[in-house]
Scaffold this motif. Structure first.
Motif, PDB file in Angstrom:
ATOM      1  N   THR A   1     -11.357  20.281   2.674  1.00 46.25           N
ATOM      2  CA  THR A   1     -11.593  19.059   1.927  1.00 46.25           C
ATOM      3  C   THR A   1     -12.719  18.281   2.570  1.00 46.25           C
ATOM      4  O   THR A   1     -12.985  18.417   3.766  1.00 46.25           O
ATOM      5  N   LEU A   2     -13.386  17.458   1.797  1.00 50.00           N
ATOM      6  CA  LEU A   2     -14.446  16.612   2.322  1.00 50.00           C
ATOM      7  C   LEU A   2     -13.844  15.418   3.046  1.00 50.00           C
ATOM      8  O   LEU A   2     -12.739  14.979   2.734  1.00 50.00           O
TER       9      LEU A   2
ATOM     10  N   THR B   1      -1.059  -0.234  -0.445  1.00 50.06           N
ATOM     11  CA  THR B   1      -1.965  -1.025  -1.276  1.00 50.06           C
ATOM     12  C   THR B   1      -1.223  -2.159  -1.949  1.00 50.06           C
ATOM     13  O   THR B   1       0.002  -2.249  -1.930  1.00 50.06           O
ATOM     14  N   ASP B   2      -1.997  -3.061  -2.573  1.00 49.81           N
ATOM     15  CA  ASP B   2      -1.425  -4.202  -3.263  1.00 49.81           C
ATOM     16  C   ASP B   2      -0.591  -3.780  -4.462  1.00 49.81           C
ATOM     17  O   ASP B   2       0.258  -4.534  -4.920  1.00 49.81           O
ATOM     18  N   THR B   3      -0.855  -2.603  -4.994  1.00 49.40           N
ATOM     19  CA  THR B   3      -0.116  -2.142  -6.160  1.00 49.40           C
ATOM     20  C   THR B   3       1.172  -1.432  -5.771  1.00 49.40           C
ATOM     21  O   THR B   3       1.868  -0.913  -6.617  1.00 49.40           O
ATOM     22  N   GLY B   4       1.485  -1.394  -4.481  1.00 51.30           N
ATOM     23  CA  GLY B   4       2.700  -0.747  -4.040  1.00 51.30           C
ATOM     24  C   GLY B   4       2.552   0.724  -3.809  1.00 51.30           C
ATOM     25  O   GLY B   4       3.537   1.440  -3.633  1.00 51.30           O
ATOM     26  N   GLN B   5       1.339   1.242  -3.809  1.00 56.72           N
ATOM     27  CA  GLN B   5       1.119   2.672  -3.634  1.00 56.72           C
ATOM     28  C   GLN B   5       0.802   2.986  -2.185  1.00 56.72           C
ATOM     29  O   GLN B   5       0.151   2.225  -1.494  1.00 56.72           O
ATOM     30  N   LEU B   6       1.286   4.121  -1.718  1.00 57.88           N
ATOM     31  CA  LEU B   6       1.000   4.570  -0.368  1.00 57.88           C
ATOM     32  C   LEU B   6      -0.237   5.443  -0.392  1.00 57.88           C
ATOM     33  O   LEU B   6      -0.280   6.445  -1.091  1.00 57.88           O
ATOM     34  N   ASP B   7      -1.251   5.031   0.330  1.00 59.87           N
ATOM     35  CA  ASP B   7      -2.507   5.762   0.346  1.00 59.87           C
ATOM     36  C   ASP B   7      -2.769   6.363   1.708  1.00 59.87           C
ATOM     37  O   ASP B   7      -2.314   5.848   2.725  1.00 59.87           O
TER      38      ASP B   7
ATOM     39  N   ALA C   1      -7.923   9.942  -9.254  1.00 59.44           N
ATOM     40  CA  ALA C   1      -7.595  10.876  -8.171  1.00 59.44           C
ATOM     41  C   ALA C   1      -8.879  11.361  -7.509  1.00 59.44           C
ATOM     42  O   ALA C   1      -9.899  11.548  -8.177  1.00 59.44           O
ATOM     43  N   LEU C   2      -8.835  11.563  -6.197  1.00 60.55           N
ATOM     44  CA  LEU C   2      -9.972  12.093  -5.441  1.00 60.55           C
ATOM     45  C   LEU C   2      -9.489  13.324  -4.671  1.00 60.55           C
ATOM     46  O   LEU C   2      -9.243  13.257  -3.461  1.00 60.55           O
TER      47      LEU C   2
ATOM     48  N   HIS D   1      -6.689  12.745  -1.992  1.00 59.25           N
ATOM     49  CA  HIS D   1      -5.996  11.715  -2.755  1.00 59.25           C
ATOM     50  C   HIS D   1      -5.610  12.337  -4.096  1.00 59.25           C
ATOM     51  O   HIS D   1      -6.369  12.264  -5.072  1.00 59.25           O
ATOM     52  N   LEU D   2      -4.457  12.963  -4.140  1.00 61.68           N
ATOM     53  CA  LEU D   2      -4.037  13.631  -5.363  1.00 61.68           C
ATOM     54  C   LEU D   2      -3.477  12.643  -6.382  1.00 61.68           C
ATOM     55  O   LEU D   2      -3.426  12.936  -7.574  1.00 61.68           O
TER      56      LEU D   2
END
Length: 513
Positions: free
Chosen positions: A434-435, A400-406, A482-483, A488-489
């Motif tokens: 999980t959904l 992501t743009d914030t530097g987070q790995l999703d 968080a989801l 997405h913890l």
């Protein structure tokens, strides 16, 4: 031949007609209608309506270009102009609706409005923009004529018009993007691939030594964004010195990502070469501890495989010089200074081992931080390639743009109940307890924010809500949450609607993107 108005009335295709030419007819009609409304509007008296119509124009043009693209694939599949040059573009520009951006840019240039380029570049690009827009008008004209005739094969006139349009579009796209950003050369692309290999080898070594676990990689721990580049700098200078960080080459011969730090990297390398295996272990452990302070340590991180560590490390012991003299001569290092003297001289600059390790850590971290600041797009592309290789799962990685790995799981059904603002007839599905997340709306289907309707540009980027999969601007998707039902913890980007309407209060995070 009957007049065009009569033929349009007699042979107008049905909206239900699945043929591409029929779809083109109505998409072209929509563009013409919006353009007419804009030309008849007094912008000064109704600026808001002008913005609304402009957004509608972008959407209708995107639809028209998508249909023309399909017609070209059907009519001239073997005569298409090559677009291998897009591999040179920064990843930030590789969006599905890049064609619509290019068309908008050409229209701005013809209006002498230089939004993204310098005036000199705009003047140079205007002839190309004019040829492109004229070619598009020819394509629209011949396709309209064909769509009003009886169904049949594409005419030779259409083939020639499509081929010319395809060539002009490619020429304008490459020229325009080259005026905006520095386009990579084939040599730089190869050098970046070498860095991907180095990062992969670094991860493999870290797994073997117990620094990282496969679970951390498969979970795309955000700390790895910081850990891997730092460990890769150490590995590239010391463990794999003949790779992309081979500093025996000239600065212009190494990747532009690392060349600005050439002098500092040489100093880091020289100091790394006087470390013992124990000191190198302390340095790498400090990198891990600093970058993963919020995560639980690996069970074997405090006791790595020392035998494997020693076999991979170029420095055999602190009680003797790092390299044998033959190796020194072979790599061109310290040829005029006795190795023991050089070794003692480097270590003698520091009051203690801890001071030396701290200096190395600060310098390595400084280079890594500058990579993330000055070469963010390149680093995202490199890390994305690395995780596609080293992960043991099949999920798609999104940096992501914030530097987070999703984690973007390829979904088959979203989780929300019926919602007029999200979608209809949503059913939950479960996989491994999980959904399954919703499908992401393709970038090509929206040229404006689905909440506030502002148009996207090169500077105003698209962002997907991880909860509903729709596209928003940064302002309308500024929440983090968080989801866990989607695995997405860690907090991920959520649109305002999902955050306020569908998210349980226990999942909400007050911070914003």
């Amino acid at each position: 031949m009957l007049p065009a108005a009569v033929r349009r009335w007699l042979h107008k295709p049905k909206r239900s007609d699945p043929r591409l030419l029929s779809q083109f007819f109505y998409a072209d009609e929509r563009v013409t209608q919006v353009v007419t409304e804009i030309n008849c509007l007094d912008v000064e008296t109704d600026p808001q309506q002008y913005l609304t119509l402009l957004s509608q124009l972008h959407l209708s043009q995107a639809e028209l270009l998508a249909i023309i693209e399909q017609i070209m694939e059907e009519c001239i599949p073997k005569e298409r102009h090559g677009r291998d040059y897009v591999i040179k573009f920064p990843e930030d520009l590789l969006v599905d609706n890049l064609r619509n951006h290019m068309l908008f840019a050409a229209e701005c240039l013809m209006a002498r409005t230089y939004i993204d380029v310098e005036e000199a570049d705009g003047v140079r690009l205007r002839p190309l923009a004019k040829d492109l827009l004229c070619s598009l008008e020819v394509v629209r004209m011949v396709l309209r004529e064909q769509s009003l005739n009886q169904p049949g094969p594409y005419s030779e006139t259409i083939r020639r018009a499509l081929i010319r349009f395809d060539v002009l579009f490619a020429e304008f796209e490459l020229s325009y993007v080259s005026s905006l950003v520095s386009v990579k050369s084939p040599e730089e692309i190869y050098r970046q691939q070498e860095i991907v290999v180095l990062f992969c080898e670094t991860v493999a070594r870290a797994l073997k030594l117990g620094y990282l676990t496969q679970e951390m990689i498969d979970g795309y721990e955000p700390q790895l964004m910081f850990t891997i580049p730092r460990l890769a700098i150490i590995s590239g200078l010391l463990i794999y010195p003949d790779g992309p960080l081979n500093l025996e080459r000239k600065p212009e011969e190494i990747s532009r990502v690392f060349s600005p730090f050439y002098v500092l990297l040489r100093k880091i390398r020289d100091l790394l070469c006087v470390l013992s295996k124990e000191e190198l272990y302390k340095l790498e452990k400090r990198v891990l501890n600093e970058c993963t302070a919020d995560s639980q340590p690996c069970s074997n991180r405090d006791s790595p495989d020392r035998q494997g560590f020693a076999s991979q490390c170029a420095c055999p012991s602190v009680s003797r010089p790092v390299m044998q003299e033959s190796n020194s001569a072979q790599r061109g290092m310290f040829t005029h200074v006795p190795l023991n003297s050089r070794w003692l001289q480097l270590r003698g600059r520091y009051r203690s081992t801890e001071d030396m390790i701290h200096t190395l850590f600060v310098c390595i971290s400084g280079v890594a931080d500058q990579l993330q600041t000055n070469f963010a797009s390149d680093l995202r592309s490199i890390l994305k390639s690395v995780f596609k290789i080293v992960t043991s799962q099949v999920e798609e990685l999104v940096v992501t743009d914030t530097g987070q790995l999703d984690l973007c799981v390829a979904p088959t059904a979203p989780f929300l109940t019926d919602c007029a603002l999200c979608s209809s007839s949503r059913e939950g599905m479960r996989r491994e307890g999980t959904l399954v997340p919703p499908d992401w709306v393709p970038d090509s289907t929206s040229s404006h924010c689905m909440a506030c309707h502002v148009p996207f540009t090169f500077l105003r980027r698209r962002h997907h809500c991880r909860s509903c999969g729709k596209i928003f601007c940064a302002r309308c998707s500024s929440h983090l949450a968080a989801l866990p039902h989607f695995r997405h913890l860690k907090p991920v980007r959520i649109c305002t609607h999902c955050y306020t309407t569908h998210l349980p209060s226990t999942n909400k995070n007050a911070s914003c993107v």
